[in-house]
Design an enzyme around this catalytic site. Structure first.
Site, PDB file in Angstrom:
ATOM      1  CD  GLN A 181      -2.953  -0.978   0.288  1.00  0.00           C
ATOM      2  OE1 GLN A 181      -3.241   0.350  -0.342  1.00  0.00           O
ATOM      3  NE2 GLN A 181      -3.794  -1.907  -0.286  1.00  0.00           N
ATOM      4  CB  CYS A 332     -17.933  -9.766  14.559  1.00  0.00           C
ATOM      5  SG  CYS A 332     -18.200  -9.595  12.862  1.00  0.00           S
TER       6      CYS A 332
HETATM    7  C1  LIG Z   1      -1.009  -4.945   2.223  1.00  0.00           C
HETATM    8  C2  LIG Z   1      -1.227  -5.878   1.118  1.00  0.00           C
HETATM    9  N1  LIG Z   1      -0.598  -6.867   1.233  1.00  0.00           N
HETATM   10  C3  LIG Z   1      -0.706  -7.630   0.091  1.00  0.00           C
HETATM   11  C4  LIG Z   1      -1.794  -7.623  -0.902  1.00  0.00           C
HETATM   12  C5  LIG Z   1      -1.898  -8.663  -1.627  1.00  0.00           C
HETATM   13  O1  LIG Z   1      -1.548  -8.232  -3.029  1.00  0.00           O
HETATM   14  P1  LIG Z   1      -2.025  -8.751  -4.122  1.00  0.00           P
HETATM   15  O2  LIG Z   1      -3.613  -8.433  -4.661  1.00  0.00           O
HETATM   16  O3  LIG Z   1      -1.321  -8.112  -5.310  1.00  0.00           O
HETATM   17  O4  LIG Z   1      -1.716 -10.190  -4.627  1.00  0.00           O
HETATM   18  C6  LIG Z   1      -2.809  -6.446  -0.498  1.00  0.00           C
HETATM   19  C7  LIG Z   1      -3.931  -6.507  -1.432  1.00  0.00           C
HETATM   20  O5  LIG Z   1      -5.057  -5.742  -1.089  1.00  0.00           O
HETATM   21  C8  LIG Z   1      -2.420  -5.593   0.524  1.00  0.00           C
HETATM   22  O6  LIG Z   1      -3.003  -4.516   0.403  1.00  0.00           O
END
Ligand SMILES: Cc1ncc(COP(=O)(O)O)c(C=O)c1O
Length: 383
Positions: A181, A332
């Protein structure tokens, strides 16, 4: 015409037109297999190496430290599993608020007794407890790997990479960061900050889906993760996705070229969203530290909304009906239905019965879209 508003950029971003153009050219003309020795293959190989060099430059890294993968999940899996298998890592220190790509990979290693996993404490703002991290690092003499994400994908809290890196160095531990991110939105200088392994995915910075990279610090001596041909210095076999790699390099080039103006735009948008939420929706709660621009990413907010309990289940359906894309996440209370593992850790009890939603922004969003969102939420709550 029905309005469509995309506030789910932490899930994936739209590809920039320039990136599509660069990929289109490759798809049309550069279709050789990069492993072939004829001119078609050599042209494809050249494009890959130009891309690798270009990506490495943004991080002050060496091109040979960039290994192309299919995205964030593969990079996380590769780096964690290889560190354990090849580098004698016996303990992994991570947190309970990591992405499942990290959490499920470390759980696998733990369950199969390949490595022991310790979880560093996090606070209500989604920030890690550095004293606890230090204690875990000093707990015993076993070889350790710290895996902590740069920017939390649900609540946006930013990790102080430099501080973690220093602690790791002092304690002779390896450091992996899931920077999925952060890459393309924040600068990371790998010469200044010693990080051993880093994961990134192109689709989070207006590049294509299904491609990413692992940064592997020089001389790390990892063994192949995917067995087969000798692509990616033997670490990750399989014919490279040339158009995706070129698209990723192009997307990253644009992102870092425009980082100042785009960060400024996103910060203004986020400040505006916070103001509108606070003034128009009394009782709204900003989860984690997402209303603090210094400690959280400019790309998202995560809010517990003042929606009466009887209406909460309809909220996402209503937003979708109004053309608004966002991500729901709930903590939750009863634990009977599966909620977000991140919100479970950070949302105070007083807000647990409220629906939490992540709205994540890109430079293609506008203040007008935020006004539309607020209007939509308000009319839903008052109806
Ligand atoms: C912090 C984080 N790590 C890993 C991933 C996984 O990445 P990918 O969708 O490219 O496999 C995401 C995807 O949302 C993510 O936000």
């Amino acid at each position: 015409m029905d309005r469509k508003v995309y506030f789910d950029n932490a899930a994936t971003t739209p590809i920039r037109k320039e990136v599509i153009d660069s990929m289109h050219k490759i798809l049309l003309k550069t279709y050789g297999n990069p492993s072939s020795t004829h001119s078609f293959g050599r042209s494809a190989k050249t494009q890959i190496e130009i891309s690798r060099k270009s990506i490495a430059k943004h991080f002050n890294a060496d091109p040979q430290e960039i290994i192309f993968t299919s995205g964030g999940t593969e990079s996380d899996n590769m780096l964690l599993r290889c560190a354990v298998q090849d580098l004698n890592v016996l303990t992994i220190i991570t947190s309970k608020i990591e992405h499942h790509a990290v959490l499920h990979a470390v759980e696998f290693l733990d369950e199969n007794q390949l490595a022991k996993v310790s979880y560093v404490k996090t606070d209500a703002e989604g920030l890690i407890d550095f004293e606890d991290l230090e204690q875990l690092l000093k707990a015993d003499k076993a070889k350790k790997l710290v895996s902590l994400m740069h920017i939390n994908n649900e609540i946006g809290s930013i990790l102080d990479l430099d501080r973690v890196s220093k602690l790791c160095q002092e304690n002779d531990a390896l450091f992996h960061t899931d920077a999925v991110q952060g890459v393309g939105h924040y600068a990371i200088d790998l010469e200044k900050v010693k990080i051993d392994f880093l994961s990134a995915a192109a689709h989070k910075f207006h590049g294509p889906k299904g491609v990413g990279f692992s940064y592997v610090r020089k001389n790390s001596e990892l063994n192949p993760f995917i067995l087969g041909g000798s692509q990616e210095r033997g670490l990750r076999a399989g014919t490279e996705s040339v158009h995706n790699i070129v698209g990723m390099a192009n997307a990253l080039e644009i992102a870092y070229d425009r980082i100042e103006e785009e960060q400024k735009y996103l910060k203004e948008l986020k400040v505006y969203a916070i103001k509108q939420f606070s003034t128009s929706l009394p009782g709204v709660h900003f989860n984690g530290c997402c209303s603090d621009l210094e400690r959280s990413t400019c790309t998202l907010i995560n809010v517990a909304l003042p929606v009466p309990e009887d209406k909460a289940t309809l909220l996402n359906f209503h937003l979708d009906l109004k053309g608004i894309a966002c991500s729901k996440g709930s903590a939750c209370q009863s634990g009977s239905a599966k909620g977000s593992h991140v919100l479970e850790e950070v949302v105070p009890l007083s807000h647990r019965n409220k629906p939490s939603i992540r709205f994540s922004f890109s430079i293609f969003n506008t203040k007008d879209e935020i006004d539309y969102l607020i209007e939509t939420l308000n009319s839903f709550i008052k109806k």
